[in-house]
Enzyme design. Structure first.
Site, PDB file in Angstrom:
ATOM      1  N   PRO A  92       0.821  -1.218   0.000  1.00 24.31           N
ATOM      2  CA  PRO A  92       0.000   0.000   0.000  1.00 24.31           C
ATOM      3  C   PRO A  92       0.856   1.270   0.000  1.00 24.31           C
ATOM      4  O   PRO A  92       0.365   2.343  -0.344  1.00 24.31           O
ATOM      5  CB  PRO A  92      -0.838  -0.115   1.280  1.00 24.31           C
ATOM      6  CG  PRO A  92      -0.248  -1.222   2.071  1.00 24.31           C
ATOM      7  CD  PRO A  92       0.578  -2.065   1.165  1.00 24.31           C
ATOM      8  N   GLU A 119       1.999  -7.914   7.943  1.00 27.35           N
ATOM      9  CA  GLU A 119       2.315  -6.473   7.852  1.00 27.35           C
ATOM     10  C   GLU A 119       3.373  -6.209   6.782  1.00 27.35           C
ATOM     11  O   GLU A 119       3.949  -5.121   6.735  1.00 27.35           O
ATOM     12  CB  GLU A 119       2.791  -5.939   9.202  1.00 27.35           C
ATOM     13  CG  GLU A 119       1.819  -6.183  10.354  1.00 27.35           C
ATOM     14  CD  GLU A 119       0.450  -5.557  10.132  1.00 27.35           C
ATOM     15  OE1 GLU A 119       0.395  -4.346   9.852  1.00 27.35           O
ATOM     16  OE2 GLU A 119      -0.550  -6.290  10.225  1.00 27.35           O
ATOM     17  N   ARG A 161      -1.751  -8.022 -21.470  1.00 22.03           N
ATOM     18  CA  ARG A 161      -2.498  -7.579 -22.663  1.00 22.03           C
ATOM     19  C   ARG A 161      -1.692  -6.624 -23.531  1.00 22.03           C
ATOM     20  O   ARG A 161      -2.089  -6.344 -24.665  1.00 22.03           O
ATOM     21  CB  ARG A 161      -3.853  -6.973 -22.275  1.00 22.03           C
ATOM     22  CG  ARG A 161      -3.779  -5.685 -21.535  1.00 22.03           C
ATOM     23  CD  ARG A 161      -5.145  -5.241 -21.039  1.00 22.03           C
ATOM     24  NE  ARG A 161      -5.991  -4.709 -22.111  1.00 22.03           N
ATOM     25  CZ  ARG A 161      -5.835  -3.509 -22.670  1.00 22.03           C
ATOM     26  NH1 ARG A 161      -4.843  -2.731 -22.293  1.00 22.03           N
ATOM     27  NH2 ARG A 161      -6.648  -3.103 -23.620  1.00 22.03           N
ATOM     28  N   ASP A 176      -7.578   3.112 -25.455  1.00 17.37           N
ATOM     29  CA  ASP A 176      -7.798   2.802 -24.043  1.00 17.37           C
ATOM     30  C   ASP A 176      -7.833   4.082 -23.226  1.00 17.37           C
ATOM     31  O   ASP A 176      -6.975   4.930 -23.385  1.00 17.37           O
ATOM     32  CB  ASP A 176      -6.648   1.955 -23.471  1.00 17.37           C
ATOM     33  CG  ASP A 176      -6.604   0.566 -24.074  1.00 17.37           C
ATOM     34  OD1 ASP A 176      -7.495   0.243 -24.877  1.00 17.37           O
ATOM     35  OD2 ASP A 176      -5.682  -0.171 -23.735  1.00 17.37           O
TER      36      ASP A 176
HETATM   37  C1  JQB Z   1       0.291  -7.103   3.419  1.00 19.65           C
HETATM   38  C2  JQB Z   1      -0.731  -5.759   1.980  1.00 19.65           C
HETATM   39  C3  JQB Z   1      -1.338  -4.555  -0.011  1.00 19.65           C
HETATM   40  C4  JQB Z   1       0.467  -6.170  -0.077  1.00 19.65           C
HETATM   41  C5  JQB Z   1      -1.162  -3.160  -3.019  1.00 19.65           C
HETATM   42  C6  JQB Z   1      -2.988  -1.932  -1.957  1.00 19.65           C
HETATM   43  O1  JQB Z   1       0.964  -4.299   4.453  1.00 19.65           O
HETATM   44  C7  JQB Z   1      -0.120  -3.747   4.968  1.00 19.65           C
HETATM   45  N1  JQB Z   1       0.026  -2.531   5.506  1.00 19.65           N
HETATM   46  C8  JQB Z   1      -1.019  -1.894   6.004  1.00 19.65           C
HETATM   47  C9  JQB Z   1      -2.263  -2.485   5.962  1.00 19.65           C
HETATM   48  C10 JQB Z   1      -2.441  -3.757   5.407  1.00 19.65           C
HETATM   49  C11 JQB Z   1      -1.360  -4.421   4.936  1.00 19.65           C
HETATM   50  C12 JQB Z   1      -1.580  -5.804   4.357  1.00 19.65           C
HETATM   51  N2  JQB Z   1      -0.707  -6.198   3.278  1.00 19.65           N
HETATM   52  C13 JQB Z   1       0.907  -7.272   2.215  1.00 19.65           C
HETATM   53  C14 JQB Z   1       0.269  -6.422   1.274  1.00 19.65           C
HETATM   54  C15 JQB Z   1      -1.553  -4.831   1.347  1.00 19.65           C
HETATM   55  C16 JQB Z   1      -0.333  -5.240  -0.716  1.00 19.65           C
HETATM   56  C17 JQB Z   1      -2.132  -3.506  -0.648  1.00 19.65           C
HETATM   57  C18 JQB Z   1      -2.019  -2.913  -1.915  1.00 19.65           C
HETATM   58  N3  JQB Z   1      -0.488  -3.340  -3.940  1.00 19.65           N
HETATM   59  N4  JQB Z   1      -3.647  -1.947  -0.801  1.00 19.65           N
HETATM   60  N5  JQB Z   1      -3.142  -2.874  -0.007  1.00 19.65           N
HETATM   61  N6  JQB Z   1      -3.279  -1.080  -2.976  1.00 19.65           N
END
Ligand code: JQB
Length: 273
Positions: A92, A119, A161, A176
């Site tokens: 994230p 995490e 794609r 697109d």
């Molecule tokens: C664990 C993920 C996403 C990978 C993308 C997106 O890591 C975290 N930190 C805070 C809250 C929740 C997590 C859980 N988590 C691995 C992981 C979340 C990706 C992710 C993502 N790409 N949202 N969340 N856009």
């Protein structure tokens, strides 16, 4: 292109056998290999996580297991002449995944995805591989997932794609929404097909008129309406030199006006539709 995915949920990647990506795989355009991270654990419980240094909630994925996994995957590709892969880590806190990044990744011969759970992965893994490999920490959007696997599916479909020969001619990339180029800055308008009347709803007259100029203009107007409603940031970002007199009149009708820099913004006191 070769894609490796290392995950504790290999079955989550089953959709890669289906549809466009599945076809690209059977045709040999795309070589996808999914690996279970737990293959590189050494303890009885196949432990991939541990408590975070500094305390706090949740668990962190262990660097030693990821290091062995990524080294093994890299070694399995040696002699194929690609050099080091590009490592893609969904998180994230990553760089926003856009069509521009999809185009960049589609040009690589070899991607390795490292979707995490809990995490996330011990930071030292990303820092260590970044000294030898190209590393992309990527986020697919501003919402919170429970892990990176869904992001791998999204990124892989957007990249696959774009590979030569994957899309038929009927569905080529030029118009697109978000594709760098022609209609780059507007969302697509509505589309219709047979029957001409469905549940008493007809088709916009202009689409039956055969006037190609009027049809193109109507489609552009609809694209403006949708973009103004759903993605005002895209209108604000547009170079106003791309707008003709008709576009300007439509934007004014929708409550937009040019600012001091010539770019359009919502007019003060404009009414939300
Ligand atoms: C664990 C993920 C996403 C990978 C993308 C997106 O890591 C975290 N930190 C805070 C809250 C929740 C997590 C859980 N988590 C691995 C992981 C979340 C990706 C992710 C993502 N790409 N949202 N969340 N856009």
């Amino acid at each position: 292109m070769r894609i490796d995915v290392v995950t504790i949920f290999p079955e989550y990647l089953e959709p890669l056998n289906v549809s466009l990506v599945g076809k690209a795989r059977t045709r040999g355009t795309l070589d996808v290999r999914v690996h279970d991270l737990r293959e590189w654990t050494h303890d009885r419980h196949n432990t991939v996580d541990d408590t975070p240094y500094g305390g706090g909630p949740g668990m962190v994925m262990k660097p030693d297991v990821w290091g062995e996994a990524l080294d093994a995957v890299a070694a399995s590709g040696e002699g194929e002449g690609e050099g080091a892969p590009a490592l893609v880590v969904p998180t994230p806190s990553g760089r926003p995944f856009t069509q521009e990044l999809a185009v960049e990744l589609a040009a690589k011969p070899w991607l390795v995805f490292a979707p995490a759970r809990y995490e996330g992965i011990d930071r030292r893994v990303i820092d260590d591989y970044a000294t030898r490999w190209e590393v992309h920490e990527v986020s697919i959007g501003d919402y919170v997932l429970a892990g990176g696997e869904a992001a791998v599916l999204v990124i892989t479909e957007a990249v696959a794609r774009l590979l030569p020969g994957v899309l038929g001619n009927a569905e080529s990339h030029r118009d697109d929404s978000f594709a760098p180029g022609a209609m780059a800055d507007l969302l697509e308008g509505p589309v219709y097909t047979k029957p001409p009347v469905w549940r008493e709803r007809g088709i916009p007259e202009v689409l039956l008129s055969g006037h190609h100029g009027r049809i193109a203009r109507w489609r552009r107007d609809e694209a403006f309406r949708r973009t103004a409603a759903h993605r005002p940031d895209l209108i604000e970002r547009c170079d106003p030199a791309a707008f003709d007199k008709h576009d300007r009149a439509l934007l004014a009708e929708l409550g937009w006006e040019p600012g001091p820099d010539g770019r359009f913004g919502r007019a003060a006191g404009a009414v939300e539709e």
